[in-house]
Design a protein around this motif. Structure first.
Motif, PDB file in Angstrom:
ATOM      1  N   LYS A 259       0.801  -1.222   0.000  1.00 47.54           N
ATOM      2  CA  LYS A 259       0.000   0.000   0.000  1.00 47.54           C
ATOM      3  C   LYS A 259       0.835   1.274   0.000  1.00 47.54           C
ATOM      4  O   LYS A 259       0.414   2.264  -0.587  1.00 47.54           O
TER       5      LYS A 259
ATOM      6  N   ASP B 286      -2.724  -5.628  15.264  1.00 44.30           N
ATOM      7  CA  ASP B 286      -3.499  -4.596  14.561  1.00 44.30           C
ATOM      8  C   ASP B 286      -4.934  -5.056  14.298  1.00 44.30           C
ATOM      9  O   ASP B 286      -5.867  -4.264  14.344  1.00 44.30           O
TER      10      ASP B 286
ATOM     11  N   SER C 164      -0.381   7.580   6.944  1.00 41.29           N
ATOM     12  CA  SER C 164      -0.773   7.665   8.361  1.00 41.29           C
ATOM     13  C   SER C 164       0.117   6.809   9.254  1.00 41.29           C
ATOM     14  O   SER C 164       0.333   7.133  10.419  1.00 41.29           O
TER      15      SER C 164
ATOM     16  N   SER D  49       2.891   0.052  16.347  1.00 45.07           N
ATOM     17  CA  SER D  49       1.780  -0.873  16.525  1.00 45.07           C
ATOM     18  C   SER D  49       1.365  -0.965  17.992  1.00 45.07           C
ATOM     19  O   SER D  49       0.180  -1.075  18.307  1.00 45.07           O
TER      20      SER D  49
ATOM     21  N   ARG E  25      -4.487   1.869   8.056  1.00 42.05           N
ATOM     22  CA  ARG E  25      -5.217   0.699   8.533  1.00 42.05           C
ATOM     23  C   ARG E  25      -6.705   1.005   8.691  1.00 42.05           C
ATOM     24  O   ARG E  25      -7.539   0.125   8.572  1.00 42.05           O
TER      25      ARG E  25
ATOM     26  N   MET F 232      -8.216   4.084   7.355  1.00 39.56           N
ATOM     27  CA  MET F 232      -8.546   5.266   6.545  1.00 39.56           C
ATOM     28  C   MET F 232      -9.999   5.201   6.076  1.00 39.56           C
ATOM     29  O   MET F 232     -10.736   6.176   6.151  1.00 39.56           O
TER      30      MET F 232
ATOM     31  N   ARG G  17       4.421   5.919  13.643  1.00 36.94           N
ATOM     32  CA  ARG G  17       5.845   5.639  13.803  1.00 36.94           C
ATOM     33  C   ARG G  17       6.565   6.833  14.438  1.00 36.94           C
ATOM     34  O   ARG G  17       7.417   6.682  15.313  1.00 36.94           O
TER      35      ARG G  17
HETATM   36  O1  C5P Z   1       1.872   1.290   7.754  1.00 43.11           O
HETATM   37  P1  C5P Z   1       2.972   1.230   8.761  1.00 43.11           P
HETATM   38  O2  C5P Z   1       3.690  -0.098   8.783  1.00 43.11           O
HETATM   39  O3  C5P Z   1       3.924   2.369   8.650  1.00 43.11           O
HETATM   40  O4  C5P Z   1       2.239   1.397  10.182  1.00 43.11           O
HETATM   41  C1  C5P Z   1       2.920   1.153  11.384  1.00 43.11           C
HETATM   42  C2  C5P Z   1       1.908   0.785  12.469  1.00 43.11           C
HETATM   43  O5  C5P Z   1       1.092   1.916  12.768  1.00 43.11           O
HETATM   44  C3  C5P Z   1       0.925  -0.320  12.087  1.00 43.11           C
HETATM   45  O6  C5P Z   1       1.403  -1.611  12.406  1.00 43.11           O
HETATM   46  C4  C5P Z   1      -0.317   0.028  12.899  1.00 43.11           C
HETATM   47  O7  C5P Z   1      -0.286  -0.545  14.175  1.00 43.11           O
HETATM   48  C5  C5P Z   1      -0.245   1.521  13.070  1.00 43.11           C
HETATM   49  N1  C5P Z   1      -1.185   2.225  12.200  1.00 43.11           N
HETATM   50  C6  C5P Z   1      -2.489   2.349  12.616  1.00 43.11           C
HETATM   51  N2  C5P Z   1      -3.380   3.057  11.876  1.00 43.11           N
HETATM   52  C7  C5P Z   1      -3.017   3.605  10.714  1.00 43.11           C
HETATM   53  C8  C5P Z   1      -1.689   3.463  10.226  1.00 43.11           C
HETATM   54  C9  C5P Z   1      -0.798   2.753  10.997  1.00 43.11           C
HETATM   55  O8  C5P Z   1      -2.851   1.834  13.659  1.00 43.11           O
HETATM   56  N3  C5P Z   1      -3.905   4.296  10.020  1.00 43.11           N
END
Ligand code: C5P
Length: 223
Positions: free
Chosen positions: A16, A185, A34, A101, A131, A133, A39
């Motif tokens: 993604k 997640d 996001s 996470s 996750r 959106m 992070r």
């Molecule tokens: O997408 P990415 O690996 O950078 O996201 C890191 C962590 O941030 C995910 O494992 C998730 O727990 C959290 N996250 C979330 N909601 C989002 C984007 C990321 O909870 N919209």
């Protein structure tokens, strides 16, 4: 009328990030990564010595952390500035992913990041990668996409990505970490990872990135 939003949700390694960046460039739309926000907060909290299970302290940290995105142009990856300093490389590590996470399960933190995320919605449009959106942040978005891929393939993609960045991790460790992170997640009470009821689910296992992008572009009313 508010600007259009295309949401791309899915687990890590589903493609993604890459797909969202390509779509935003092609459409000339804004991009919200996001995951980078979660992070960045995890990173800032760790630097400040904050216990990541301390919901109140982590939320306060999010409210005080300045997170900026800088596009270096020429199709290069966006740099993420945390309190004015470029933390992009640190943010991409699996350590930061795991920290993100862990804190992402904190409801007050998610609430604190709500408006920050919605502020990205500007003309001519927004591609929002994450996750939740399509389920929580932009429930009125259209179209909504949910990308998946087998855990083995997602681990392989992340492995290649990290290796290209000069980071050393073994495939087995990565697969284990990815599965643990996905489980956390998907199982959390607040904004769990799951497709929106009106999302188009695309399984990208064995599918070239260009095909994924074309499939999503075909969902848009006109381009
Ligand atoms: O997408 P990415 O690996 O950078 O996201 C890191 C962590 O941030 C995910 O494992 C998730 O727990 C959290 N996250 C979330 N909601 C989002 C984007 C990321 O909870 N919209």
């Amino acid at each position: 009328t508010p600007a259009p939003v295309l949401t791309i949700d899915g687990p890590s390694g589903s493609g993604k990030g890459t797909v969202s960046r390509l779509l935003a460039t092609q459409l000339g739309w804004h991009l919200l990564d996001s995951g980078a926000l979660y992070r960045a907060v995890g990173y800032a909290a760790s630097l400040a010595g904050i216990d990541l299970s301390d919901a109140e302290a982590v939320t306060r940290c999010a409210e005080h952390t300045r997170i900026g995105f800088r596009d270096p142009g020429a199709g290069a990856e966006t740099r993420v500035l945390v309190n004015g300093h470029d933390a992009s490389d640190a943010l991409r590590t699996e350590t930061c992913g795991a920290a993100a996470s862990a804190i992402a399960a904190i409801p007050s933190l998610r609430a604190a990041l709500l408006d920050k995320q919605r502020a990205f919605r500007k003309a001519p449009g927004l591609v929002a990668d994450g996750r939740d959106m399509g389920t929580v942040i932009f429930p009125d978005a259209a179209p909504k996409v949910f990308l998946t891929a087998s855990a083995a393939e997602r681990a392989q993609r992340r492995h290649k990505q990290l290796k290209d960045k000069g980071l050393r991790v073994t495939l087995v460790d990565l697969l284990r970490e990815i599965e643990a992170r996905d489980r956390r997640d998907a199982e959390r009470a607040v904004a769990p990872l799951k497709p929106a009821a009106d999302a188009v689910v695309i399984d990208t296992t064995g599918m070239p990135i260009g095909t994924v992008v074309a499939r999503i572009l075909a969902l848009l009313p006109r381009h």
